[in-house]
Design a protein around this motif. Structure first.
Motif, short mmCIF file in Angstrom:
data_model
loop_
_atom_site.label_atom_id
_atom_site.label_comp_id
_atom_site.label_asym_id
_atom_site.label_seq_id
_atom_site.Cartn_x
_atom_site.Cartn_y
_atom_site.Cartn_z
N LYS A 2 -55.12 -31.91 81.99
CA LYS A 2 -54.24 -31.00 83.24
C LYS A 2 -53.52 -32.91 83.60
N GLU A 3 -52.29 -32.13 84.67
CA GLU A 3 -52.16 -33.57 85.17
C GLU A 3 -53.22 -34.25 86.85
N THR A 4 -53.29 -35.61 86.55
CA THR A 4 -54.38 -36.21 87.65
C THR A 4 -53.65 -35.78 88.73
N LEU A 5 -54.32 -35.80 89.82
CA LEU A 5 -54.16 -36.18 91.20
C LEU A 5 -54.42 -37.08 91.88
N GLU A 11 -46.61 -39.14 99.18
CA GLU A 11 -45.40 -38.39 99.14
C GLU A 11 -45.17 -36.90 98.06
N GLU A 12 -45.93 -38.04 96.33
CA GLU A 12 -45.45 -37.15 95.40
C GLU A 12 -46.42 -36.13 95.72
N LEU A 13 -48.00 -35.99 96.26
CA LEU A 13 -48.66 -34.63 96.46
C LEU A 13 -48.24 -33.82 97.15
N GLU A 14 -47.01 -34.14 97.93
CA GLU A 14 -46.50 -32.66 98.83
C GLU A 14 -45.35 -32.67 98.17
N GLN A 15 -44.21 -33.36 97.02
CA GLN A 15 -43.60 -32.92 96.26
C GLN A 15 -44.15 -31.71 95.16
N GLY A 21 -45.26 -24.11 95.47
CA GLY A 21 -45.65 -23.34 96.45
C GLY A 21 -46.26 -23.05 97.48
N TYR A 22 -47.00 -24.17 97.42
CA TYR A 22 -48.26 -24.55 98.42
C TYR A 22 -47.07 -24.93 99.89
N PRO A 23 -48.32 -25.16 101.20
CA PRO A 23 -48.14 -25.34 102.28
C PRO A 23 -48.27 -27.18 102.22
N LYS A 24 -47.21 -28.37 102.71
CA LYS A 24 -46.88 -28.69 102.37
C LYS A 24 -48.03 -30.04 102.94
N PHE A 25 -48.35 -28.97 104.31
CA PHE A 25 -49.35 -29.74 104.53
C PHE A 25 -51.54 -30.10 103.89
N ARG A 26 -51.42 -29.59 103.65
CA ARG A 26 -52.22 -28.98 102.40
C ARG A 26 -52.35 -30.38 101.62
N ALA A 27 -51.03 -31.18 101.09
CA ALA A 27 -51.05 -31.93 100.23
C ALA A 27 -51.65 -33.41 101.23
#
Length: 341
Positions: A2-5, A11-15, A21-27
């Motif tokens: 799995k990719e670690t977050l 900015e990378e999380l938002e991308q 397909g997740y809302p950007k603000f969730r990042a």
């Protein structure tokens, strides 16, 4: 795998979130949970809907650093932690408290390949670099245990500049104003003298405090005890440090472990004076902390005081950094990684 977050910039999380397909603000919420609230389990991010938490758990990970054991000094407020990484490698880190100021000394590699004769951290060689996510979690785990800290010194196991890309990302994330927001001035990076990386660090805009393990002002002596000196001369090292000062406007500190009869002779005093006189530099004199593999005992207080006084008389800015956590082998040069299961 799995990719670690927890090593991703916002900015990378938002991308990642937008691409999936997740809302950007969730990042931003996830970034805040990891780097402000220090949550390392998606299921505990209660401001996220259940389905998103489940999807994150299925597809991504957060690297963990777990406390295995803690040793508490009986002579000061120092604590040494054995921390286990996800691959079962074990590192050490140290918590120190001066009045209400809390400082942690973190490791940057599993082992070290610099092979300095007087340092325990290098005796088993280098197993691997620590990732940026592990470095971040190392800090957060120590903060979960001790509350928010004021200062980080990257002086534990490993040579930070030998792990430059991970250190750079770690510094970028730990100082992000939307996250942990630790000041650059609160971070000190120690190096044995990788000159090319000192230039890179100077050009990175990550103007952290730089501490250079000098220890000898004569090339032949430095080469005998510090193999990195065979690659970079003292003249080259000082030139790189001068560049760092010019670029960042941060005074460089030179670490000098005083070994009686080895590097505190009149010749050493004269060489050190010629090397640094007139420079905006500071010398931290450190008593040698004994290890079984190095046949020299602890430096007596009288010896180190005399050397300090002579340097000061010669116009060199020198102070003594007394060791903390001596009774738990937590002092400078004593950390090891030989606890791997």
């Amino acid at each position: 795998m799995k990719e670690t977050l927890n090593d991703k910039k916002i900015e990378e999380l938002e991308q990642i979130f937008v691409e999936n397909g997740y809302p950007k603000f969730r990042a931003k919420q996830v970034f805040r949970q990891i780097h402000v609230n220090k949550v390392n389990d998606f299921n505990l991010m209660t401001d996220l809907p259940n389905d998103l938490r489940n999807k994150l758990s299925e597809n991504y990970s957060i690297d963990r650093v777990r406390k295995l054991e803690v040793f508490e000094s009986k002579i000061d407020q120092t604590k040494k932690y054995l921390l286990e990484l996800d691959d079962k490698n074990i590192i050490e880190a140290v918590f120190m408290q001066y009045n209400d100021r809390k400082t942690i000394c973190i490791s940057s590699q599993v082992g070290c390949r610099m092979a300095c004769k007087f340092c325990a951290s290098t005796k088993n060689g280098l197993q691997r670099n620590m990732t940026a996510s592990e470095l971040i979690e190392e800090v957060y785990e120590l903060e979960r245990l001790n509350g928010n800290i004021n200062n980080i010194v990257i002086m534990g196991i490993g040579e930070p500049l030998d792990n430059f890309s991970n250190i750079k990302r770690f510094l970028e994330i730990i100082t992000d104003e939307k996250g942990r927001n630790l000041s650059h001035r609160s971070i000190t990076l120690s190096t044995s003298g990788l000159c090319d990386k000192i230039y890179e660090l100077a050009n990175s805009n990550l103007d952290v405090n730089l501490a250079v393990s000098l220890h000898y002002a004569i090339d032949s002596k430095r080469q005998k005890f510090m193999p990195i000196a065979k690659k970079y001369s003292i003249k080259e090292l000082i030139k790189a440090c001068d560049y760092y000062l010019d670029k960042t406007k941060r005074r460089v500190s030179y670490e000098y472990v005083v070994i009686d009869g080895v590097n505190n002779t009149d010749e050493d005093l004269d060489s050190l004076t010629k090397l640094l006189k007139g420079k905006n530099a500071h010398i931290n004199l450190i008593p040698l902390n004994p290890i079984k593999e190095f046949d020299h005992g602890k430096t007596k207080k009288k010896i180190i005081n005399e050397f300090r006084d002579k340097l000061t008389k010669n116009g060199i800015n020198a102070t003594i950094r007394y060791s903390m956590g001596e009774d738990i082998n937590a002092s400078c040069g004593q950390l090891r990684n030989n606890y791997a299961r």
